[in-house]
Scaffold this motif. Structure first.
Motif, mmCIF file in Angstrom:
data_model
loop_
_atom_site.group_PDB
_atom_site.id
_atom_site.type_symbol
_atom_site.label_atom_id
_atom_site.label_comp_id
_atom_site.label_asym_id
_atom_site.label_seq_id
_atom_site.Cartn_x
_atom_site.Cartn_y
_atom_site.Cartn_z
ATOM 1 N N PHE A 329 -0.307 -0.941 -6.620
ATOM 2 C CA PHE A 329 -1.528 -1.682 -6.902
ATOM 3 C C PHE A 329 -1.219 -3.152 -7.195
ATOM 4 O O PHE A 329 -1.937 -4.054 -6.758
ATOM 5 C CB PHE A 329 -2.267 -1.053 -8.082
ATOM 6 C CG PHE A 329 -3.445 -1.850 -8.559
ATOM 7 C CD1 PHE A 329 -4.640 -1.825 -7.865
ATOM 8 C CD2 PHE A 329 -3.350 -2.661 -9.683
ATOM 9 C CE1 PHE A 329 -5.736 -2.569 -8.295
ATOM 10 C CE2 PHE A 329 -4.425 -3.407 -10.119
ATOM 11 C CZ PHE A 329 -5.622 -3.357 -9.423
ATOM 12 N N VAL A 330 -0.155 -3.394 -7.938
ATOM 13 C CA VAL A 330 0.234 -4.778 -8.238
ATOM 14 C C VAL A 330 0.553 -5.528 -6.950
ATOM 15 O O VAL A 330 0.180 -6.695 -6.775
ATOM 16 C CB VAL A 330 1.434 -4.789 -9.204
ATOM 17 C CG1 VAL A 330 1.951 -6.208 -9.394
ATOM 18 C CG2 VAL A 330 1.048 -4.177 -10.540
ATOM 19 N N ALA A 499 -8.895 -4.459 -0.274
ATOM 20 C CA ALA A 499 -9.963 -3.980 0.595
ATOM 21 C C ALA A 499 -9.426 -3.020 1.657
ATOM 22 O O ALA A 499 -10.014 -1.956 1.905
ATOM 23 C CB ALA A 499 -10.672 -5.158 1.257
ATOM 24 N N VAL A 500 -8.307 -3.374 2.281
ATOM 25 C CA VAL A 500 -7.735 -2.526 3.325
ATOM 26 C C VAL A 500 -7.255 -1.203 2.749
ATOM 27 O O VAL A 500 -7.495 -0.125 3.318
ATOM 28 C CB VAL A 500 -6.582 -3.264 4.027
ATOM 29 C CG1 VAL A 500 -5.843 -2.338 4.977
ATOM 30 C CG2 VAL A 500 -7.114 -4.467 4.788
ATOM 31 N N GLN A 504 -8.431 2.586 3.693
ATOM 32 C CA GLN A 504 -7.495 3.567 4.232
ATOM 33 C C GLN A 504 -7.422 4.816 3.366
ATOM 34 O O GLN A 504 -7.391 5.945 3.888
ATOM 35 C CB GLN A 504 -6.105 2.931 4.362
ATOM 36 C CG GLN A 504 -6.019 1.872 5.447
ATOM 37 C CD GLN A 504 -4.674 1.168 5.472
ATOM 38 O OE1 GLN A 504 -3.944 1.156 4.481
ATOM 39 N NE2 GLN A 504 -4.331 0.572 6.609
ATOM 40 N N LEU A 505 -7.410 4.660 2.052
ATOM 41 C CA LEU A 505 -7.372 5.820 1.168
ATOM 42 C C LEU A 505 -8.658 6.630 1.269
ATOM 43 O O LEU A 505 -8.626 7.865 1.275
ATOM 44 C CB LEU A 505 -7.139 5.362 -0.280
ATOM 45 C CG LEU A 505 -5.766 4.774 -0.587
ATOM 46 C CD1 LEU A 505 -5.721 4.238 -2.012
ATOM 47 C CD2 LEU A 505 -4.674 5.818 -0.390
ATOM 48 N N ALA A 506 -9.787 5.951 1.341
ATOM 49 C CA ALA A 506 -11.056 6.673 1.481
ATOM 50 C C ALA A 506 -11.136 7.394 2.824
ATOM 51 O O ALA A 506 -11.628 8.526 2.911
ATOM 52 C CB ALA A 506 -12.223 5.701 1.325
ATOM 53 N N PRO A 517 -8.326 0.432 -6.392
ATOM 54 C CA PRO A 517 -8.564 -0.853 -5.709
ATOM 55 C C PRO A 517 -10.042 -1.178 -5.560
ATOM 56 O O PRO A 517 -10.424 -2.360 -5.576
ATOM 57 C CB PRO A 517 -7.876 -0.668 -4.347
ATOM 58 C CG PRO A 517 -7.753 0.790 -4.160
ATOM 59 C CD PRO A 517 -7.596 1.372 -5.521
ATOM 60 N N SER A 518 -10.884 -0.154 -5.431
ATOM 61 C CA SER A 518 -12.322 -0.412 -5.310
ATOM 62 C C SER A 518 -12.877 -1.023 -6.579
ATOM 63 O O SER A 518 -13.659 -1.990 -6.546
ATOM 64 C CB SER A 518 -13.059 0.889 -4.981
ATOM 65 O OG SER A 518 -12.641 1.429 -3.750
#
Length: 541
Positions: A329-330, A499-500, A504-506, A517-518
């Motif tokens: 995430f960082v 955003a990417v 991708q995870l969703a 990230p959302s």
């Protein structure tokens, strides 16, 4: 004069830089030999198969979104502007909160909670012994229209609130004194005043709907935007994708013209004398059930467009906090911040230069370049992607040993270029607003004292433009952080952004991991909303 020629050369270079993607897309209709012949065959085949579906789905979605944002935005704007009820002052800024939520994030949140295997349907089946699907499929055109309505209604709300606040309360009071009932006052006084603003807001919302890729792709909806990517990536034909992008661009330009026409009507409707009585007129106090109805009317969009999506995303985080990818995430956040900061600095620098040139020499060339740059925000990200990569393909075909393609696709040059094309208009609008507050007499006084050229900008304009510059940089930074289609295609290798990664995870049904990230994107999106809310609350001068 050397300075004048240098300025003209700079303006033409900026115009070429920021309009090249659109020019390349339009050039796809020119005869290019075998590529164009193959593209024509693909388009003919698509016109017999999927193209009608793209057009029909896009039309249905736009009609539903237009009705939804018009009803929700107008109703909430009328409520907080014309009537007094509990919580009205709070709702004036709470209704702006959905602007902080990217539409694709709202789609992920609702899907995670409402899908067949989600907690709501699972709990209902267990509690009542039900079988099968309890609610309709959220991944549908109707579900997308729901997401867009509660994500984009603030466009209508803001413009309608401004239009009604100018003189609607005063005229509503005059109609009441003449004996008109409340329903007639709303129908015959308030709504006609708000109609141009509603039309402009609906046009802006539809431009965002047509430009969207995240919601349409995630929900599996066959719109023009998803069709462009399919023609490019699945059918491997850039010309066909570019020609589809041209059709989408034509519709967006039509909506933009409608928005400009509505804005002109707003200025006419709210012209001289519009503010004369508004200061004395007060919102009409509601009593009994009516005031709680107004409260519920304003609370529902905030609940659906912001509160519930945030709660839906917090649920998986609270369930298992330890599995979240904090180390990655960082890295994702760092990539997003670097791209956003770089793009914001360059966009603001170009915007300051263009606004200064327009202020100093508002000739035909300068006004034309500024107008072209101002149209960039209306160009969908998918069109910009195609317009940037199409010349790269032509250049590689003409010079196979050239490294120009790698410069655009393997470095930050391509993605930052796309950001400038799309978001330089945001910075330019803010800088023009800042210049509008600087009297022309300041320039005359500076010239009389021997200060001109860049000295005028550095010593006179810049100290007065700092707030506008900061606001422009913030808006571009946040827009870059949330941008999905251009980032997804043009980002360099190993440069995933928030955003990417969220998309991708969703897409991989890892919605719990996509929540982190959302939510970060939502927190960043709150910054311009807070700035806008503060601006609207500031007393007019």
């Amino acid at each position: 004069m050397p300075f004048r020629r240098l300025q003209t050369l700079f303006l033409l270079l900026v115009a070429l830089l920021l309009t090249l993607p659109v020019l390349a897309v339009l050039a796809s209709w020119l005869p290019w030999g075998a590529d164009n012949t193959q593209a024509a065959q693909i388009l003919r085949e698509m016109s017999r198969t999927v193209l009608p579906d793209y057009a029909w789905t896009s039309l249905r979605l736009c009609l539903m979104v237009a009705v939804g944002v018009a009803v929700v935005g107008t109703a909430t704007a009328a409520a907080v502007t014309l009537f007094e009820f509990p919580g009205r002052k709070a709702f004036e800024w709470l209704l702006l909160l959905p602007l902080a939520m990217p539409a694709y994030v709202v789609a992920y949140a609702y899907t995670d909670f409402l899908q067949f295997s989600g907690p709501l349907q699972t709990g209902l089946r267990a509690a009542f012994g039900l079988e099968g699907r309890v609610f309709p499929e959220v991944r549908s055109v109707g579900g997308a229209a729901w997401v867009f309505t509660f994500s984009l209604y603030p466009y209508v709300y803001l413009l309608a609130r401004t239009a009604l606040g100018e003189r609607a309360a005063h005229l509503m009071e005059a109609a009441r004194l003449l004996g008109a009932p409340l329903s007639r006052r709303i129908r015959r006084v308030a709504l006609p005043l708000a109609r141009p603003a509603v039309a402009a807001g609906v046009a802006l919302a539809l431009m965002e709907t047509l430009a969207d890729f995240g919601v349409s792709s995630y929900f599996g909806i066959q719109t023009f935007t998803t069709g462009i990517y399919k023609a490019w990536l699945s059918m491997d034909n850039r010309i066909a994708a570019a020609q589809l992008a041209t059709l989408l661009l034509a519709v967006v330009m039509l909506l933009l013209r409608l928005e400009h026409h509505a804005q002109r009507r707003m200025r006419f409707a709210g012209g001289r004398g519009a503010r004369a009585g508004s200061a004395e007129a007060q919102p009409a106090a509601l009593h009994g059930a009516r005031r709680w109805l107004a409260w519920g009317l304003c609370a529902l969009p905030v609940l659906m467009g912001f509160v519930l999506p945030v709660l839906f995303m917090l649920r998986p985080l609270a369930a298992d906090w330890s599995v979240l990818p904090w180390d990655r995430f960082v890295q994702w956040a760092g990539n997003s911040i670097r791209l956003g900061a770089l793009s914001a600095v360059l966009a603001v620098a170009l915007a300051v230069a263009l606004a200064f040139a327009l202020r100093r020499t508002p000739d035909l060339v300068t006004r034309g370049v500024v107008h072209l740059v101002s149209l960039g925000y209306a160009v969908p990200g998918a069109v910009i992607v195609v317009g940037l990569l199409l010349p790269v393909g032509w250049l590689q075909a003409a010079a196979p040993n050239s490294n120009a393609g790698a410069l655009v696709t393997a470095t930050v040059v391509g993605i930052v270029w796309a950001y400038l094309v799309r978001f330089c208009a945001v910075a330019l609008q803010s800088m023009q607003s800042g210049y509008a507050r600087i009297p022309a007499s300041f320039d005359d006084s500076a010239r009389m004292l021997g200060t001109g050229g860049f000295g005028l900008l550095a010593r006179v304009h810049w100290p007065l433009l700092r707030r506008s510059t900061a606001a422009a940089a913030l808006l571009v930074f946040v827009d870059v952080m949330k941008e999905l289609p251009a980032t997804m295609v043009l980002r360099p290798f190993n440069t995933d952004t928030l955003a990417v990664v969220a998309y991708q995870l969703a897409r991989d049904e890892r919605l719990g991991e996509a929540a982190l990230p959302s939510l970060a994107l939502v927190l960043v999106g709150l910054l311009p909303v807070m700035l806008l809310s503060r601006t609207l609350r500031s007393p007019a001068r």
